[in-house]
Write a protein that holds these residues in place. Sequence first.
Motif, PDB file in Angstrom:
ATOM      1  N   GLU A 229       8.159 -42.502 104.676  1.00 45.15           N
ATOM      2  CA  GLU A 229       6.728 -42.211 104.620  1.00 45.15           C
ATOM      3  C   GLU A 229       5.935 -43.477 104.328  1.00 45.15           C
ATOM      4  O   GLU A 229       6.463 -44.456 103.817  1.00 45.15           O
ATOM      5  N   ASP A 230       4.648 -43.436 104.658  1.00 43.01           N
ATOM      6  CA  ASP A 230       3.787 -44.596 104.425  1.00 43.01           C
ATOM      7  C   ASP A 230       3.230 -44.546 103.006  1.00 43.01           C
ATOM      8  O   ASP A 230       2.016 -44.468 102.780  1.00 43.01           O
ATOM      9  N   LYS A 231       4.115 -44.589 102.061  1.00 44.58           N
ATOM     10  CA  LYS A 231       3.733 -44.528 100.651  1.00 44.58           C
ATOM     11  C   LYS A 231       4.515 -45.583  99.881  1.00 44.58           C
ATOM     12  O   LYS A 231       5.599 -46.007 100.287  1.00 44.58           O
ATOM     13  N   GLU A 232       3.945 -45.999  98.756  1.00 43.24           N
ATOM     14  CA  GLU A 232       4.616 -46.996  97.935  1.00 43.24           C
ATOM     15  C   GLU A 232       5.833 -46.382  97.244  1.00 43.24           C
ATOM     16  O   GLU A 232       5.849 -45.191  96.938  1.00 43.24           O
ATOM     17  N   PRO A 233       6.857 -47.198  97.006  1.00 46.18           N
ATOM     18  CA  PRO A 233       8.039 -46.688  96.301  1.00 46.18           C
ATOM     19  C   PRO A 233       7.689 -46.191  94.903  1.00 46.18           C
ATOM     20  O   PRO A 233       6.813 -46.757  94.224  1.00 46.18           O
ATOM     21  N   GLU A 234       8.360 -45.144  94.506  1.00 49.50           N
ATOM     22  CA  GLU A 234       8.242 -44.617  93.160  1.00 49.50           C
ATOM     23  C   GLU A 234       9.573 -44.785  92.442  1.00 49.50           C
ATOM     24  O   GLU A 234      10.556 -45.236  93.020  1.00 49.50           O
ATOM     25  N   LYS A 235       9.597 -44.418  91.184  1.00 45.57           N
ATOM     26  CA  LYS A 235      10.791 -44.627  90.371  1.00 45.57           C
ATOM     27  C   LYS A 235      12.024 -43.947  90.961  1.00 45.57           C
ATOM     28  O   LYS A 235      13.131 -44.483  90.888  1.00 45.57           O
ATOM     29  N   ASP A 236      11.828 -42.779  91.549  1.00 43.71           N
ATOM     30  CA  ASP A 236      12.969 -42.026  92.073  1.00 43.71           C
ATOM     31  C   ASP A 236      13.047 -42.024  93.600  1.00 43.71           C
ATOM     32  O   ASP A 236      13.706 -41.164  94.190  1.00 43.71           O
ATOM     33  N   SER A 237      12.386 -42.977  94.264  1.00 44.77           N
ATOM     34  CA  SER A 237      12.531 -43.110  95.718  1.00 44.77           C
ATOM     35  C   SER A 237      13.978 -43.473  96.035  1.00 44.77           C
ATOM     36  O   SER A 237      14.609 -44.250  95.312  1.00 44.77           O
ATOM     37  N   LEU A 238      14.486 -42.927  97.131  1.00 44.66           N
ATOM     38  CA  LEU A 238      15.887 -43.144  97.480  1.00 44.66           C
ATOM     39  C   LEU A 238      16.099 -44.285  98.472  1.00 44.66           C
ATOM     40  O   LEU A 238      17.113 -44.973  98.434  1.00 44.66           O
ATOM     41  N   ARG A 239      15.139 -44.469  99.372  1.00 44.53           N
ATOM     42  CA  ARG A 239      15.316 -45.443 100.451  1.00 44.53           C
ATOM     43  C   ARG A 239      14.039 -46.268 100.584  1.00 44.53           C
ATOM     44  O   ARG A 239      12.952 -45.726 100.684  1.00 44.53           O
ATOM     45  N   TRP A 240      14.208 -47.588 100.569  1.00 38.52           N
ATOM     46  CA  TRP A 240      13.053 -48.481 100.750  1.00 38.52           C
ATOM     47  C   TRP A 240      12.998 -48.986 102.176  1.00 38.52           C
ATOM     48  O   TRP A 240      14.016 -49.322 102.781  1.00 38.52           O
ATOM     49  N   PHE A 241      11.787 -49.063 102.714  1.00 41.81           N
ATOM     50  CA  PHE A 241      11.543 -49.589 104.058  1.00 41.81           C
ATOM     51  C   PHE A 241      10.697 -50.858 103.942  1.00 41.81           C
ATOM     52  O   PHE A 241       9.624 -50.831 103.335  1.00 41.81           O
ATOM     53  N   PHE A 242      11.169 -51.940 104.542  1.00 40.12           N
ATOM     54  CA  PHE A 242      10.427 -53.201 104.552  1.00 40.12           C
ATOM     55  C   PHE A 242       9.923 -53.493 105.952  1.00 40.12           C
ATOM     56  O   PHE A 242      10.686 -53.374 106.924  1.00 40.12           O
ATOM     57  N   VAL A 243       8.683 -53.874 106.049  1.00 36.04           N
ATOM     58  CA  VAL A 243       8.082 -54.267 107.331  1.00 36.04           C
ATOM     59  C   VAL A 243       7.594 -55.703 107.150  1.00 36.04           C
ATOM     60  O   VAL A 243       6.633 -55.953 106.424  1.00 36.04           O
ATOM     61  N   ALA A 244       8.284 -56.648 107.785  1.00 39.94           N
ATOM     62  CA  ALA A 244       7.997 -58.072 107.596  1.00 39.94           C
ATOM     63  C   ALA A 244       7.501 -58.683 108.918  1.00 39.94           C
ATOM     64  O   ALA A 244       7.994 -58.330 109.989  1.00 39.94           O
ATOM     65  N   GLU A 245       6.546 -59.593 108.801  1.00 39.74           N
ATOM     66  CA  GLU A 245       5.970 -60.217 109.998  1.00 39.74           C
ATOM     67  C   GLU A 245       6.229 -61.706 109.995  1.00 39.74           C
ATOM     68  O   GLU A 245       6.145 -62.378 108.969  1.00 39.74           O
ATOM     69  N   LYS A 246       6.584 -62.230 111.179  1.00 36.10           N
ATOM     70  CA  LYS A 246       6.783 -63.673 111.340  1.00 36.10           C
ATOM     71  C   LYS A 246       5.445 -64.339 111.606  1.00 36.10           C
ATOM     72  O   LYS A 246       4.712 -63.904 112.485  1.00 36.10           O
TER      73      LYS A 246
END
Length: 246
Positions: A229-246
Amino acid sequence: MEAYEIFAKVYDSIMDQTLYDRWTDFSLRHLPKTSQKNKLLELACGTGIQSLYFAEAGFDVTGLDLSADMLKIAENRASSAQKQIVFKQGNMLDLSQVGKHDFVTCYSDSLCYMQDEGDVGDVFKEVYQVLNDGGVFIFDVHSTYQTDEHYPGFSYHENADDFAMLWDTYADTAPHSIVHELTFFLQDEDGRFTRYDEVHEERTYDILTYDILLEQAGFKSFRVYADFEDKEPEKDSLRWFFVAEK
């Protein structure tokens, strides 16, 4: 026998198929919209299901994976769907042979299989080199909550007519690391079952570590989200998604 040789035979049966829709939807929300057919490199493409989703979404897809067995399945899948997808056997620690791409993805916590944060940083540097200017790199990893609180003691058992699987997960010695112990019973042509055992080790790091490694690789900006989801990680989030730009 390579690590995924047996796993490849039953991987699609035990994988939650709805995740591919969610990875696709997340990608389409966060990759720049262009009129051209963008070149997308999928790292750790496995049996090619996600690659096919990307091809159907209009990308020019190349899939890379360590496992020749999984790539055979991927090639057959793309051929059956009449999609032109290039599959390459290789290690994401060396992307010198894959050419340039507009986008790179690495899903299903595949980066967590790297031996240590030095290897994670090396993957980021390799990805940076193959991305075109303005290119985007998206990956997901286990959160530290997932490795420290959710996974230890996890147990999953699957029974089907021609195979059975036992999957148990334990905490490992390094910080934020886990060990998956998998036992498969696969039916042979004569009807008997043969047992196979595998061990899969995964490790993650805190968000700041990923931040530093991305910056050291040269990425100019990144954003982090949680659980598809397009939400910030919380304490109990299970999976983090990173979107990085060159």
